[in-house]
Design an enzyme around this catalytic site. Structure first.
Site, PDB file in Angstrom:
ATOM      1  N   GLU A 148       0.834  -1.209   0.000  1.00 12.82           N
ATOM      2  CA  GLU A 148       0.000   0.000   0.000  1.00 12.82           C
ATOM      3  C   GLU A 148       0.862   1.249   0.000  1.00 12.82           C
ATOM      4  O   GLU A 148       1.820   1.350   0.770  1.00 12.82           O
ATOM      5  CB  GLU A 148      -0.903  -0.016   1.246  1.00 12.82           C
ATOM      6  CG  GLU A 148      -2.292   0.482   0.999  1.00 12.82           C
ATOM      7  CD  GLU A 148      -3.058  -0.380  -0.001  1.00 12.82           C
ATOM      8  OE1 GLU A 148      -3.012  -0.073  -1.208  1.00 12.82           O
ATOM      9  OE2 GLU A 148      -3.716  -1.339   0.422  1.00 12.82           O
ATOM     10  N   HIS A 149       0.481   2.177  -0.867  1.00 19.59           N
ATOM     11  CA  HIS A 149       1.223   3.437  -1.030  1.00 19.59           C
ATOM     12  C   HIS A 149       2.676   3.182  -1.428  1.00 19.59           C
ATOM     13  O   HIS A 149       3.565   3.909  -1.023  1.00 19.59           O
ATOM     14  CB  HIS A 149       1.134   4.305   0.237  1.00 19.59           C
ATOM     15  CG  HIS A 149      -0.226   4.931   0.394  1.00 19.59           C
ATOM     16  ND1 HIS A 149      -0.563   6.117  -0.226  1.00 19.59           N
ATOM     17  CD2 HIS A 149      -1.329   4.512   1.052  1.00 19.59           C
ATOM     18  CE1 HIS A 149      -1.822   6.408   0.075  1.00 19.59           C
ATOM     19  NE2 HIS A 149      -2.318   5.448   0.836  1.00 19.59           N
ATOM     20  N   ALA A 187     -14.978   3.238  -1.463  1.00 19.21           N
ATOM     21  CA  ALA A 187     -14.644   2.162  -0.531  1.00 19.21           C
ATOM     22  C   ALA A 187     -13.200   1.694  -0.698  1.00 19.21           C
ATOM     23  O   ALA A 187     -12.786   0.734  -0.077  1.00 19.21           O
ATOM     24  CB  ALA A 187     -15.600   0.994  -0.726  1.00 19.21           C
ATOM     25  N   ASP A 229      -3.956   0.590  -9.656  1.00 19.88           N
ATOM     26  CA  ASP A 229      -5.387   0.347  -9.849  1.00 19.88           C
ATOM     27  C   ASP A 229      -5.749   0.132 -11.320  1.00 19.88           C
ATOM     28  O   ASP A 229      -6.402  -0.859 -11.653  1.00 19.88           O
ATOM     29  CB  ASP A 229      -6.209   1.489  -9.241  1.00 19.88           C
ATOM     30  CG  ASP A 229      -5.945   1.639  -7.753  1.00 19.88           C
ATOM     31  OD1 ASP A 229      -5.320   0.736  -7.167  1.00 19.88           O
ATOM     32  OD2 ASP A 229      -6.350   2.649  -7.181  1.00 19.88           O
TER      33      ASP A 229
HETATM   34  C1  GLA Z   1      -5.006   4.512  -4.437  1.00 19.85           C
HETATM   35  C2  GLA Z   1      -4.195   4.856  -5.684  1.00 19.85           C
HETATM   36  C3  GLA Z   1      -3.142   3.787  -5.967  1.00 19.85           C
HETATM   37  C4  GLA Z   1      -2.335   3.434  -4.738  1.00 19.85           C
HETATM   38  C5  GLA Z   1      -3.228   3.225  -3.526  1.00 19.85           C
HETATM   39  C6  GLA Z   1      -2.444   3.050  -2.267  1.00 19.85           C
HETATM   40  O1  GLA Z   1      -5.784   3.390  -4.659  1.00 19.85           O
HETATM   41  O2  GLA Z   1      -5.037   5.002  -6.794  1.00 19.85           O
HETATM   42  O3  GLA Z   1      -2.322   4.204  -7.035  1.00 19.85           O
HETATM   43  O4  GLA Z   1      -1.356   4.415  -4.500  1.00 19.85           O
HETATM   44  O5  GLA Z   1      -4.143   4.293  -3.343  1.00 19.85           O
HETATM   45  O6  GLA Z   1      -1.711   1.884  -2.306  1.00 19.85           O
END
Ligand code: GLA
Length: 373
Positions: free
Chosen positions: A36-37, A125, A174
């Site tokens: 994540e991130h 969400a 994503d």
């Molecule tokens: C959102 C962003 C992704 C990613 C996540 C965190 O979903 O669209 O690119 O950075 O946050 O992991």
């Protein structure tokens, strides 16, 4: 779920435009298992496609205009192919116009079209409803133009659309998950090389997604702020991106203030955790996988500060119900949204029952859950 979205989009097309569509494109939402991130830090991510997603029914038209109908909002949009302008306020139209603007930069032509859109993902969400919308629209517009490109140009166009038409400087995870993730498997993505590896889930694992009921808004500035912190930390450490930093460098460097040190600690640790989780997944080691999820949640809570108290509570309920054989964490951008939990399939019902017994959304309801695998 895929079929439900497709059928609704096709029916909405007929109701709106008075004729049958020529085809229906689809792109799924995703749940990020771990990583994540880190996508915008050239790191490793491990998302998985959901059955829920967005369908776009399409038909070419010959006047170089795009007319779109969003069934979920009962709202329409229309613009000239060569001239999509950012929408005010930012909403679903931003994705449609943004994708129409950004596809040509990937060498993909855009021509006139009628589109009807229907989705089955909960919005806000953290399950990537906007990337799912953008990739589905990109697929539909490519189908209208008679082309079917690979996942990468679709994902890049969707990401550029998000940057330029919604102002969120999101990473590639994503849209790439929406464009490339095979159903029922996790997709390990190296966000530096963009190499993807599909890893099947062991048949006796369950992946559960539980909605906290706290809606999140990516564009609210916190997301872009995290990205700036990471860029500032990389600059201070003298590395091209935090992918190139080590835990030792982060802890020992005199160049980081306490805030940037915590941000960098999360990113460097999370990239290592994702690699370890992918290895545990390949081995079918549920306890090892779950431990990385729990460590990831602690890091997002303490160092990256993207969790919120409701999500922490929901994660704690899931962790208590699951024990050592699995784990739970927030998923997606954070500041609310959904929690992902991985556990033994035989215990999934019991685990979900615990969330219904012990967790209430901010407006007092039992939480909604999606069984992702
Ligand atoms: C959102 C962003 C992704 C990613 C996540 C965190 O979903 O669209 O690119 O950075 O946050 O992991």
């Amino acid at each position: 779920m895929t079929e439900a979205a497709r059928e609704r989009a096709a029916a909405a097309f007929v109701a709106r435009f008075g004729r049958e569509p020529l085809g229906v494109a689809f792109a799924p939402g995703r749940v990020n298992l771990i990583g994540e991130h880190v996508d915008y830090n050239d790191g490793l991510v491990l998302p998985m496609a959901l059955g829920e997603g967005t369908a776009v029914a399409w038909l070419p038209r010959d006047d170089q205009r795009i007319a779109a109908w969003a069934d979920d909002f009962a709202a329409s949009d229309e613009f000239a192919v060569g001239d999509p302008k950012p929408a005010e306020p930012i909403d679903w139209r931003s994705c449609v116009r943004g994708v129409a603007a950004c596809l040509p930069e990937q060498g993909l032509p855009v021509v006139g079209a009628e589109l009807a859109i229907a989705g089955t993902l909960p919005r806000g969400a953290g399950l990537s409803s906007s990337a799912s919308l953008s990739v589905a629209v990109a697929r539909a517009l490519c189908a209208v133009a008679g082309i079917s490109p690979g996942p990468l140009p679709l994902a890049r166009a969707a990401q550029a659309a998000e940057h330029r038409f919604t102002g969120v400087r999101c990473g590639i995870m994503d849209p790439l998950a929406a464009a490339a993730a095979p159903p029922g498997q996790a997709l390990l993505v190296d966000c530096r090389s963009l190499a993807c590896e599909a890893i099947p889930l062991p048949p006796d694992w369950s992946v559960l997604v539980v909605l906290s009921g706290v809606e999140r808004g990516l564009a609210e500035g916190e997301y872009n702020a995290r990205r700036q912190h990471c860029e500032a930390a990389a600059r201070a450490l003298g590395v091209a991106s935090l992918r190139d930093a080590t835990a030792e460098l982060v802890e020992a460097s005199g160049a980081l203030d306490p805030l940037l040190r915590r941000r960098a600690r999360h990113v460097v640790g999370e990239i290592a955790r994702t690699a370890a989780a992918a290895e545990a997944l390949r081995r079918g080691d549920l306890a090892g996988f779950g431990r990385r999820l729990r460590e990831g949640q602690a890091s997002l809570r303490e160092d990256f500060e993207t969790s919120v108290p409701e999500v922490d509570r929901l994660v704690a309920i899931l962790d208590r119900a699951i024990g050592e054989a699995g784990g739970a964490r927030m998923t997606g951008g954070g500041f609310g949204g959904a929690v992902v939990a991985v556990c033994d399939r035989a215990r999934a019902d019991e685990v979900l029952a615990a969330t219904r017994l012990h967790y209430r959304t901010p407006d007092g309801r039992k939480p909604t859950a999606i069984v992702a695998a």
